[in-house]
Design a protein around this motif. Structure first.
Motif, PDB file in Angstrom:
ATOM      1  N   GLY A  89       5.305 -48.106  23.798  1.00 31.46           N
ATOM      2  CA  GLY A  89       5.697 -46.718  24.021  1.00 31.46           C
ATOM      3  C   GLY A  89       5.707 -46.376  25.495  1.00 31.46           C
ATOM      4  O   GLY A  89       5.392 -47.206  26.357  1.00 31.46           O
ATOM      5  N   ALA A  90       6.063 -45.144  25.789  1.00 33.78           N
ATOM      6  CA  ALA A  90       6.106 -44.685  27.175  1.00 33.78           C
ATOM      7  C   ALA A  90       4.715 -44.272  27.642  1.00 33.78           C
ATOM      8  O   ALA A  90       3.923 -43.726  26.884  1.00 33.78           O
ATOM      9  N   ALA A  91       4.439 -44.542  28.892  1.00 33.92           N
ATOM     10  CA  ALA A  91       3.178 -44.156  29.518  1.00 33.92           C
ATOM     11  C   ALA A  91       3.468 -43.762  30.959  1.00 33.92           C
ATOM     12  O   ALA A  91       4.554 -44.017  31.482  1.00 33.92           O
ATOM     13  N   ILE A  92       2.495 -43.143  31.583  1.00 34.62           N
ATOM     14  CA  ILE A  92       2.647 -42.669  32.959  1.00 34.62           C
ATOM     15  C   ILE A  92       1.662 -43.408  33.850  1.00 34.62           C
ATOM     16  O   ILE A  92       0.471 -43.462  33.557  1.00 34.62           O
ATOM     17  N   LYS A  93       2.174 -43.978  34.931  1.00 35.78           N
ATOM     18  CA  LYS A  93       1.320 -44.651  35.920  1.00 35.78           C
ATOM     19  C   LYS A  93       1.146 -43.685  37.083  1.00 35.78           C
ATOM     20  O   LYS A  93       2.118 -43.203  37.659  1.00 35.78           O
ATOM     21  N   ILE A  94      -0.112 -43.402  37.439  1.00 34.51           N
ATOM     22  CA  ILE A  94      -0.371 -42.444  38.507  1.00 34.51           C
ATOM     23  C   ILE A  94      -0.380 -43.143  39.858  1.00 34.51           C
ATOM     24  O   ILE A  94      -0.191 -44.355  39.945  1.00 34.51           O
ATOM     25  N   ASP A  95      -0.614 -42.370  40.895  1.00 39.94           N
ATOM     26  CA  ASP A  95      -0.448 -42.825  42.275  1.00 39.94           C
ATOM     27  C   ASP A  95      -1.234 -44.073  42.655  1.00 39.94           C
ATOM     28  O   ASP A  95      -0.792 -44.827  43.513  1.00 39.94           O
ATOM     29  N   ASP A  96      -2.406 -44.289  42.048  1.00 41.26           N
ATOM     30  CA  ASP A  96      -3.186 -45.452  42.463  1.00 41.26           C
ATOM     31  C   ASP A  96      -2.555 -46.767  42.019  1.00 41.26           C
ATOM     32  O   ASP A  96      -2.970 -47.839  42.448  1.00 41.26           O
ATOM     33  N   GLY A  97      -1.534 -46.716  41.157  1.00 44.60           N
ATOM     34  CA  GLY A  97      -0.812 -47.903  40.744  1.00 44.60           C
ATOM     35  C   GLY A  97      -1.505 -48.730  39.686  1.00 44.60           C
ATOM     36  O   GLY A  97      -0.971 -49.730  39.231  1.00 44.60           O
ATOM     37  N   VAL A  98      -2.702 -48.317  39.277  1.00 49.51           N
ATOM     38  CA  VAL A  98      -3.470 -49.077  38.297  1.00 49.51           C
ATOM     39  C   VAL A  98      -3.661 -48.281  37.011  1.00 49.51           C
ATOM     40  O   VAL A  98      -3.504 -48.817  35.923  1.00 49.51           O
ATOM     41  N   THR A  99      -3.978 -47.004  37.140  1.00 47.44           N
ATOM     42  CA  THR A  99      -4.296 -46.168  35.992  1.00 47.44           C
ATOM     43  C   THR A  99      -3.031 -45.768  35.243  1.00 47.44           C
ATOM     44  O   THR A  99      -2.079 -45.269  35.834  1.00 47.44           O
ATOM     45  N   ILE A 100      -3.046 -46.016  33.927  1.00 52.57           N
ATOM     46  CA  ILE A 100      -1.921 -45.680  33.068  1.00 52.57           C
ATOM     47  C   ILE A 100      -2.424 -44.764  31.954  1.00 52.57           C
ATOM     48  O   ILE A 100      -3.444 -45.043  31.334  1.00 52.57           O
ATOM     49  N   TYR A 101      -1.701 -43.669  31.720  1.00 46.40           N
ATOM     50  CA  TYR A 101      -2.038 -42.735  30.648  1.00 46.40           C
ATOM     51  C   TYR A 101      -0.904 -42.698  29.635  1.00 46.40           C
ATOM     52  O   TYR A 101       0.256 -42.526  30.007  1.00 46.40           O
ATOM     53  N   THR A 102      -1.253 -42.825  28.361  1.00 44.93           N
ATOM     54  CA  THR A 102      -0.263 -42.680  27.301  1.00 44.93           C
ATOM     55  C   THR A 102      -0.089 -41.194  26.998  1.00 44.93           C
ATOM     56  O   THR A 102      -0.887 -40.352  27.422  1.00 44.93           O
ATOM     57  N   ALA A 103       0.937 -40.884  26.227  1.00 43.11           N
ATOM     58  CA  ALA A 103       1.185 -39.494  25.834  1.00 43.11           C
ATOM     59  C   ALA A 103       0.007 -38.950  25.028  1.00 43.11           C
ATOM     60  O   ALA A 103      -0.388 -37.788  25.183  1.00 43.11           O
ATOM     61  N   GLU A 104      -0.576 -39.785  24.181  1.00 43.79           N
ATOM     62  CA  GLU A 104      -1.728 -39.356  23.384  1.00 43.79           C
ATOM     63  C   GLU A 104      -2.929 -39.044  24.261  1.00 43.79           C
ATOM     64  O   GLU A 104      -3.659 -38.077  23.998  1.00 43.79           O
ATOM     65  N   GLU A 105      -3.143 -39.846  25.296  1.00 45.07           N
ATOM     66  CA  GLU A 105      -4.271 -39.590  26.204  1.00 45.07           C
ATOM     67  C   GLU A 105      -4.071 -38.299  26.980  1.00 45.07           C
ATOM     68  O   GLU A 105      -5.020 -37.529  27.157  1.00 45.07           O
ATOM     69  N   LEU A 106      -2.852 -38.054  27.430  1.00 46.16           N
ATOM     70  CA  LEU A 106      -2.585 -36.814  28.155  1.00 46.16           C
ATOM     71  C   LEU A 106      -2.738 -35.602  27.234  1.00 46.16           C
ATOM     72  O   LEU A 106      -3.312 -34.580  27.625  1.00 46.16           O
ATOM     73  N   THR A 107      -2.252 -35.717  26.008  1.00 43.17           N
ATOM     74  CA  THR A 107      -2.408 -34.631  25.044  1.00 43.17           C
ATOM     75  C   THR A 107      -3.871 -34.424  24.709  1.00 43.17           C
ATOM     76  O   THR A 107      -4.327 -33.285  24.547  1.00 43.17           O
ATOM     77  N   ALA A 108      -4.645 -35.506  24.623  1.00 41.95           N
ATOM     78  CA  ALA A 108      -6.081 -35.396  24.360  1.00 41.95           C
ATOM     79  C   ALA A 108      -6.784 -34.636  25.485  1.00 41.95           C
ATOM     80  O   ALA A 108      -7.709 -33.854  25.232  1.00 41.95           O
ATOM     81  N   MET A 109      -6.335 -34.828  26.718  1.00 39.56           N
ATOM     82  CA  MET A 109      -6.922 -34.089  27.841  1.00 39.56           C
ATOM     83  C   MET A 109      -6.652 -32.596  27.704  1.00 39.56           C
ATOM     84  O   MET A 109      -7.537 -31.769  27.950  1.00 39.56           O
ATOM     85  N   VAL A 110      -5.442 -32.245  27.293  1.00 42.82           N
ATOM     86  CA  VAL A 110      -5.094 -30.833  27.100  1.00 42.82           C
ATOM     87  C   VAL A 110      -5.904 -30.247  25.945  1.00 42.82           C
ATOM     88  O   VAL A 110      -6.454 -29.149  26.044  1.00 42.82           O
TER      89      VAL A 110
END
Length: 111
Positions: free
Chosen positions: A14-35
């Protein structure tokens, strides 16, 4: 190219987001869990009681995959989901709880 983050493929395909540090990846479920976790924190703060169970309203166009993702996100946030409800049904239910129907019949549209 136009986004401030990179969209990459996660381990499940599935799609995920890699943040600026280039290592950390968040899935859509993880981002929704944060919200959801933040919403849980706000609800507990304002109600002054711990909240563990919830009914979550989802858009009516959510299919089974999106609903399953929402349940996974809620589980990550530590929320026990009693039910997923369409937003329109939730609005109609709240309207029925708040209104006094002793004035006779009326026509109501929920959009």
């Amino acid at each position: 190219m136009y986004l401030p983050f990179d969209v990459v493929q996660d381990s499940r395909g599935g799609a995920a987001i890699k943040i600026d540090d280039g290592v950390t990846i968040y899935t859509a479920e993880e981002l929704t869990a944060m919200v959801l976790g933040y919403a849980l924190h706000l609800a507990e703060f304002h109600s002054k009681v711990p909240i563990k169970d919830a009914v979550i309203a989802v858009p009516p166009y959510f299919g089974q995959a999106e609903r399953k993702g929402m349940l996974q996100a809620a589980q990550l946030a530590g929320i026990n989901v009693l039910s997923l409800m369409n937003e329109h049904s939730g609005a109609a239910l709240q309207y029925g709880i708040d209104k006094d129907f002793s004035n006779g019949s009326r026509h109501v549209i929920f959009y």
